[in-house]
Structures are given as C-alpha cells and as structure tokens.
Write a protein that holds these residues in place. Sequence first.
Motif: not given
Length: 366
Positions: A70-80
């Motif tokens: 379950h993804v909520h936050f923190g994806t901005e840490s990684y490239p697409t």
Amino acid sequence: MTLAASVVSAVRVASIPAGHTYVRQVLDGTGFRVLPDPPPPGAVDGRWWPPVMCDAGWVTANVHRFDVMHVHFGTESYPTAHLRALVRALRAAGRPLVYTLHDLENPQLTDQAAHREHLDVLVRAADELVTLTRGAAAAIERRWGRTAEVVPHPRVLSLDAPAPAGTGSEPYVIGVHLRDIRPGTDAVRAVATLLAAVGHLRAQGVAATARVQVNERVRDETAREQVTALVAAHPGAELHRTERLDDAALARSIADLDVAVLPYRTGTHSGWAELCWDLGVPVAGPPVGYAGEQHPEDFAGFTAGDGTGLALAVRRLLAGTPRPGSAARVARVADRRRQRVAGAEAITAAHHALYQRVLNRAERAA
C-alpha cells in the motif's frame, strides 16, 4: 499460487511508509500486521525516507513477508523508472498494489512534472485506489477514468496525547504556521494577506492579532526574511520563530488560535486542517485542492492576496466558535475526540475490506 492472506487472520501490509502518522491511524486495528519501515542507509531517529520498501529488489527478496503493498507517500525520492520496476516486481510476485492518492499536486515539490509521471504509473497500475474527498475522486475519474474509494482522513491528534483547549486572550488570534516553508507554502503572500485582513478587522472595531509561526531552520530563507520584515512593520502582528515544534508543542500552539490560516500554494488535502479540527480550531484557506471538503462546516475560503476576503472569512468562522481556553472550547475538543473514536472503526474496516477484495481477486487470478 495461494496467497498467505487467505489463511491467516491478519493481512500483512507493506505500507510505504509505515511510520507516518496517517498510516498509523488508518491501520490501527487488529486485522493488520504492518511491516516496520526498514531504515534507509545512514538514517537516524526513525526516519523512513527514502522508503526502502519502494523497490523492486526489496519486493523480490521479501515477497514471503507481505500480502499487499500500500503506497501512500515518499515516491518523490525515486525516478519514474524505479516505480515502473516496482510495479513489475509486484506483478511477478502476485502481490496486489493499493495506492492512496493523497496529493494530485505534491506540496514537497516545485516542479510537478515528475509527480505527474508517478501518478500515471501508480494510478494505472493500482489494484485499488483510495482518496480522501469526493472532489479528489472526481478529479481522478476525469483524468484516468478510474474510481477511487473515498475514505475520510483519520484523526491526527493521538488519543494518547492530551487535547489542549488553548489559552485565552483578549484579542482574537488569527494565526498561520509556516513551519519550514516547504515548496508548497506560499509564505510571503499568505502572511501579507493575513496582515491585510487583520488591518481590516481592526478598522472594523474587531480586536485581532496576527500570529506567524516559523521554524528556525527553513528551506527558503529569503521568504522567511521577507515575512519577518512584513510582520515587523505591522502594529497588529507578532512573529514566533522557534526550533521545530514537537507534536505536543505544536498542538498547544494551534489550540491558542481563534482561526488558523492555511498558507498553501499547491496541494490537494490537508493533514493540518485535520489537526485543527481535532483541536476545535476553524480554518480559513485559499482554493487549493480539496481541503475545504474535509470539514466544510469548519472551513471558510478566501483568495490568496485578498485581505478583505480573508477578513470576511474570519468573521464567518468566529461567529459561534468557542474561544481558546473557554469551557465551550474544552467541550468542543472532547466532542470531536468522541467523533474520531466513533469514526476510526469505519475507516479501519474500509481498509480491511479493500485489502480482502484485492487479495481475493489475486487468488482467483492465480
């Protein structure tokens, strides 16, 4: 392939992250086993970012430990491309993906291009989508043609923490918390609008003070210096510049307000508005995202830069709102805590039902 969740009593959730306040409140139930955040290399003090579980290699190595991601936050840490690889690893492992779309615009970023790419990957790949308001769900439907289940934001103030009712003062205190002035915070314009509104209120015979709270360490020092100059030049304003407030001190500082002003430039939902609601403090905010839908009875809108409009919003909110330190404010905070307790079971049940749906579908497909 038979998924482990079909034979165990609790769903094992790889939540990204696990340690965030929102996640802890949503999954505060006996039906879940939430994996702890693996510490990032070099992290201290329980820091969860960048999220280690948001990785294809981690999924492959730990597939036996979780039933659903379950993804909520923190994806901005990684490239697409990193997220695309994550999705492929989940598909190969037969583990479903749930995505709660908190932010159509990421308040941590100035350039939204990468965030839009992330949304395209995650919204299209998710087995189930969740969001917090009907307005956001409608935006998701328009943009991606997908239906998101609307589950309201849980409490922010912990039930184990005291619920301050504020300290009384003669003037009405209208406050804005700039905190570390992240990219989504329109600090200078928000403060200028607040000061103009307080000037209008005072001219109308309403005793009012503007209170501006900002951290000692900020991301935009130029903006803080401009804010400092604005406050220094206004007779009805005060600046509180402090180290980052811990949760208890933050709750006390909000509780002392008659009205809280949101300083947003970008964003979709507001955990701040939820904390203010927990503390019985009404909120005035600009038309950014869908924060106004979270507690519409306690929210008044204004246009950023329009001091007259903010003054009108403040007067609407003050009417019938108990003042800090009063018995009525104490009663309001207690009543809201009761409402939060009553609503928590439904929020947890909604997530449990959602996980069971995706696991049942995955089991049938396998």
